[in-house]
Design a protein around this motif. Structure first.
Motif, mmCIF file in Angstrom:
data_model
loop_
_atom_site.group_PDB
_atom_site.id
_atom_site.type_symbol
_atom_site.label_atom_id
_atom_site.label_comp_id
_atom_site.label_asym_id
_atom_site.label_seq_id
_atom_site.Cartn_x
_atom_site.Cartn_y
_atom_site.Cartn_z
ATOM 1 N N LEU A 38 -7.055 -10.771 -5.290
ATOM 2 C CA LEU A 38 -6.139 -10.680 -6.717
ATOM 3 C C LEU A 38 -5.875 -12.178 -7.024
ATOM 4 O O LEU A 38 -5.717 -13.109 -6.344
ATOM 5 C CB LEU A 38 -5.209 -9.813 -6.669
ATOM 6 C CG LEU A 38 -5.500 -8.451 -6.199
ATOM 7 C CD1 LEU A 38 -4.132 -7.735 -5.885
ATOM 8 C CD2 LEU A 38 -6.099 -7.829 -7.244
ATOM 9 N N LEU A 42 -0.251 -11.981 -9.394
ATOM 10 C CA LEU A 42 -0.111 -10.967 -9.985
ATOM 11 C C LEU A 42 0.296 -9.729 -9.312
ATOM 12 O O LEU A 42 0.033 -9.641 -8.086
ATOM 13 C CB LEU A 42 -1.784 -10.549 -10.327
ATOM 14 C CG LEU A 42 -2.151 -9.071 -10.617
ATOM 15 C CD1 LEU A 42 -1.563 -9.028 -12.323
ATOM 16 C CD2 LEU A 42 -3.519 -8.790 -10.661
ATOM 17 N N ILE A 44 0.641 -5.831 -9.574
ATOM 18 C CA ILE A 44 0.355 -4.635 -10.544
ATOM 19 C C ILE A 44 1.164 -3.192 -10.497
ATOM 20 O O ILE A 44 1.652 -2.844 -9.118
ATOM 21 C CB ILE A 44 -1.449 -4.000 -10.275
ATOM 22 C CG1 ILE A 44 -2.118 -5.249 -10.436
ATOM 23 C CG2 ILE A 44 -1.577 -2.808 -11.024
ATOM 24 C CD1 ILE A 44 -3.807 -4.756 -10.002
ATOM 25 N N GLN A 64 -7.218 -0.500 -13.126
ATOM 26 C CA GLN A 64 -6.583 -1.570 -13.388
ATOM 27 C C GLN A 64 -7.020 -2.616 -12.268
ATOM 28 O O GLN A 64 -6.981 -4.003 -12.664
ATOM 29 C CB GLN A 64 -5.031 -1.123 -13.314
ATOM 30 C CG GLN A 64 -4.659 -0.437 -14.340
ATOM 31 C CD GLN A 64 -3.230 -0.250 -14.242
ATOM 32 O OE1 GLN A 64 -2.400 -1.216 -14.255
ATOM 33 N NE2 GLN A 64 -2.648 1.235 -14.258
ATOM 34 N N ILE A 65 -6.951 -2.353 -10.963
ATOM 35 C CA ILE A 65 -7.367 -3.223 -10.132
ATOM 36 C C ILE A 65 -8.640 -3.964 -10.078
ATOM 37 O O ILE A 65 -8.680 -5.119 -10.120
ATOM 38 C CB ILE A 65 -7.051 -2.730 -8.675
ATOM 39 C CG1 ILE A 65 -5.652 -1.949 -8.388
ATOM 40 C CG2 ILE A 65 -7.542 -3.667 -7.479
ATOM 41 C CD1 ILE A 65 -5.645 -1.081 -7.158
ATOM 42 N N LYS A 67 -10.368 -4.203 -12.823
ATOM 43 C CA LYS A 67 -10.290 -5.285 -14.163
ATOM 44 C C LYS A 67 -9.551 -6.703 -13.809
ATOM 45 O O LYS A 67 -9.914 -7.656 -14.501
ATOM 46 C CB LYS A 67 -9.789 -4.627 -15.256
ATOM 47 C CG LYS A 67 -10.569 -3.481 -15.820
ATOM 48 C CD LYS A 67 -9.690 -2.585 -16.919
ATOM 49 C CE LYS A 67 -10.435 -1.530 -17.494
ATOM 50 N NZ LYS A 67 -9.878 -0.846 -18.775
ATOM 51 N N SER A 68 -8.451 -6.573 -12.941
ATOM 52 C CA SER A 68 -7.590 -7.732 -12.706
ATOM 53 C C SER A 68 -8.180 -8.626 -11.463
ATOM 54 O O SER A 68 -7.874 -9.687 -11.500
ATOM 55 C CB SER A 68 -6.352 -6.973 -12.223
ATOM 56 O OG SER A 68 -5.764 -6.439 -13.437
#
Length: 212
Positions: A38, A42, A44, A64-65, A67-68
């Protein structure tokens, strides 16, 4: 939950791969591991041990994970290999495969410079830290647990449930629920069942009645 990662970032490590597995205690199917890197700093919101999240929340966080993430890798070991080399060794291999599969959004391999792994020690030449209950203490490991869980659940629902519909893999995901055990006793084990996990459920005589 970023304390462990923050300490390593402060020491100059940039690509910290966090690793967790799912399916270790199942009676059937692969053990699946996820390695994830990650971005620095960051956090989340909502990420925690996948077992403490609803399926809907896991699916949302999974997106979300992905995409990040700087990079994500998945590794798995099948039931036959688990029977041959045991679940602990299979888990370690799945984790190492996940590391080898680490790729960014463009398909490029990403090499980690440090590894945080849930409760295991890997046989690779990269600095690492094994963390007991890592999915409760480390943000990255918790994120890896979510990705691994959603990936394996989808395989249960979209693949194994259709191949062997009488066992109900879409419901129990291979774990030893009452319904799953009753199905094994009724139909015998199917090709993705772990024979070494079934010794207390079926007799050797029953084992001869293996499902197709």
């Amino acid at each position: 939950m970023l304390e462990l990662e923050q300490e390593l970032w402060n020491k100059g490590y940039k690509n910290i791969a966090c690793i967790d597995e799912v399916g270790r205690g199942c009676l059937a199917g692969d053990v699946v591991a996820c390695a994830i890197i990650l971005p620095i700093d960051l956090l989340i919101e909502g990420v925690k041990d996948s077992k403490k999240l609803s399926p809907k929340k896991r699916e949302s966080l999974y997106e979300q994970i992905y995409k990040s993430a700087v990079a994500v890798g998945i590794g798995s070991v099948d039931s036959k290999t688990i029977d041959k080399i045991n679940i602990k060794n299979s888990t370690i291999i799945a984790m190492e495969k996940a590391l080898e599969a680490l790729k960014d959004g463009y398909g490029n391999h990403v090499n980690p410079d440090y590894i945080l792994v849930d409760a295991e020690k890997l046989t690779i030449d990269i600095p690492q830290m094994s963390i007991i209950k890592g999915d409760e203490k480390c943000h990255g490991i918790a994120a890896a647990s979510i990705v691994a869980k959603v990936y394996r659940d989808r395989k249960c629902e979209e693949e194994w449930a259709h191949m062997y519909p009488e066992y109900g893999f879409e419901k129990h995901k291979g774990y030893g629920t009452k319904a799953h055990i009753e199905a094994i006793k009724k139909y015998g084990p199917c090709p993705i069942h772990r024979d070494s996990f079934l010794t207390k459920i079926i007799s050797k005589k029953d084992d001869l009645q293996r499902g197709d």
